[in-house]
Design an enzyme around this catalytic site. Structure first.
Site, PDB file in Angstrom:
ATOM      1  N   ARG A 171       0.815  -1.213   0.000  1.00 48.98           N
ATOM      2  CA  ARG A 171       0.000   0.000   0.000  1.00 48.98           C
ATOM      3  C   ARG A 171       0.856   1.275   0.000  1.00 48.98           C
ATOM      4  O   ARG A 171       0.515   2.273   0.623  1.00 48.98           O
ATOM      5  CB  ARG A 171      -0.971   0.023   1.192  1.00 48.98           C
ATOM      6  CG  ARG A 171      -1.884  -1.184   1.250  1.00 48.98           C
ATOM      7  CD  ARG A 171      -2.856  -1.240   0.083  1.00 48.98           C
ATOM      8  NE  ARG A 171      -3.623  -2.479   0.130  1.00 48.98           N
ATOM      9  CZ  ARG A 171      -3.323  -3.605  -0.531  1.00 48.98           C
ATOM     10  NH1 ARG A 171      -2.257  -3.629  -1.342  1.00 48.98           N
ATOM     11  NH2 ARG A 171      -4.059  -4.670  -0.430  1.00 48.98           N
ATOM     12  N   SER A 220     -10.764   0.412   4.114  1.00 49.22           N
ATOM     13  CA  SER A 220      -9.881  -0.169   5.131  1.00 49.22           C
ATOM     14  C   SER A 220      -9.078   0.927   5.810  1.00 49.22           C
ATOM     15  O   SER A 220      -8.381   1.700   5.155  1.00 49.22           O
ATOM     16  CB  SER A 220      -8.938  -1.183   4.492  1.00 49.22           C
ATOM     17  OG  SER A 220      -9.651  -2.286   4.003  1.00 49.22           O
ATOM     18  N   GLU A 290      -3.863   3.129   6.884  1.00 50.25           N
ATOM     19  CA  GLU A 290      -3.916   2.933   5.436  1.00 50.25           C
ATOM     20  C   GLU A 290      -4.634   4.117   4.794  1.00 50.25           C
ATOM     21  O   GLU A 290      -4.289   4.540   3.696  1.00 50.25           O
ATOM     22  CB  GLU A 290      -4.638   1.629   5.089  1.00 50.25           C
ATOM     23  CG  GLU A 290      -4.677   1.316   3.608  1.00 50.25           C
ATOM     24  CD  GLU A 290      -5.197  -0.073   3.305  1.00 50.25           C
ATOM     25  OE1 GLU A 290      -5.859  -0.228   2.261  1.00 50.25           O
ATOM     26  OE2 GLU A 290      -4.951  -1.002   4.093  1.00 50.25           O
TER      27      GLU A 290
END
Length: 298
Positions: A171, A220, A290
């Site tokens: 990510r 998320s 995130e």
């Protein structure tokens, strides 16, 4: 901060003090000092070339994985429109505009018999965001499929960067600050449209069953730490349903934060930090955000 440029040369739309809450999934947060929606690539390049170098620039896609703080975003927020949202297939290579959604990319791939990009159907964002954050889900990520991408740098220069150039990790990429991804090329593999659709249906059903898709959320919230699932750590720390003001940890999926109605961006971020604190106390694990948090705290 004022923009030192000739606004008569701008062909796109430049809006001062533009509210960003309507443009992000949480439906909370402050204003952009300036919001620029370029007409095309040349317009974007000309704008950035003429913009004073000290003015910060940030790209905004669908605003799905972002908290815009209540004090707003200084400088210029750039949002790519329809001119940057085309997707074409040539063999198993997909050429995708930076403003194209994951749904459009995966649907175009299905119609062309290109498999391997079905997971993009499940990521609520645009190609620019996927490339920047190495977006992924259901066993796939952008690092697996990206051939290269066209990027307009903060200087206005257009460059092509390969997946190796972006230094992908989980990510995260090393895309330069202020750069805007205007297109990307993804490589899939030959497949049958019916089988591709079946896989997309499976992913959609799994998301619907496990995630609060009809809520004001940001996707998320925390990265999965090595050897752990973030949602499980949050649940074990007793945070399911935890609430600060109008912000709440989802009871359906504990790695999602919700705006239950009138949450401020500060309440959403504070809730995330409280979850991180409780998880650290319970398990010793430091959860990493995130969700991207941008702008100024009020």
């Amino acid at each position: 901060m004022t923009l030192v440029l000739d606004q008569t040369t701008i062909r796109g739309k430049l809006t001062p003090n533009a509210p960003l809450a309507p443009l992000v999934w949480f439906k909370a947060g402050g204003h952009a000092q300036w919001l620029f929606e370029p007409k095309d690539m040349a317009d974007l390049q000309d704008f950035l070339r003429s913009l004073a170098p000290e003015v910060p620039v940030m790209a905004l896609g669908l605003g799905s994985n972002m908290i815009v703080r209540d004090g707003g975003v200084p400088g210029v927020v750039i949002r790519l429109g329809k001119a940057f949202a085309k997707v074409t297939a040539d063999g198993v290579t997909l050429t995708c505009g930076g403003g194209a959604s994951g749904i459009l990319v995966s649907s175009t791939a299905r119609d062309a018999g290109v498999a391997g990009v079905e997971f993009l159907r499940s990521i609520p964002g645009t190609v620019g965001g996927f490339v920047r954050m190495n977006g992924g889900a259901y066993g796939g990520e952008v690092a697996d499929i990206l051939i290269d991408c066209d990027v307009v740098l903060r200087s206005g220069e257009l460059v092509t960067l390969t997946a190796a150039d972006l230094g992908y990790t989980y990510r995260h990429s090393e895309l330069p600050e202020g750069a805007v991804v205007v297109s990307a090329r993804f490589k899939g593999r030959a497949g049958e449209p019916a089988a591709i659709q079946a896989e997309m249906d499976r992913i959609s059903a799994a998301r619907e069953a496990s995630q609060p898709l009809r809520s004001k959320t940001g996707g998320s919230t925390f990265k999965n730490p090595d050897g752990h699932k973030a949602w499980q750590l949050v649940d074990e720390a007793g945070c399911r349903g935890l609430q600060i003001g109008g912000a709440q940890v989802s009871e359906k999926h504990t790695n999602f934060l919700l705006n239950t109605g009138d949450a401020t961006a500060a309440q959403i971020e504070d809730l995330g930090e409280e979850v991180r604190r409780r998880v650290k106390d319970r398990s010793g694990v430091d959860l990493e955000w995130e969700i991207q948090r941008v702008g100024v705290k009020s």
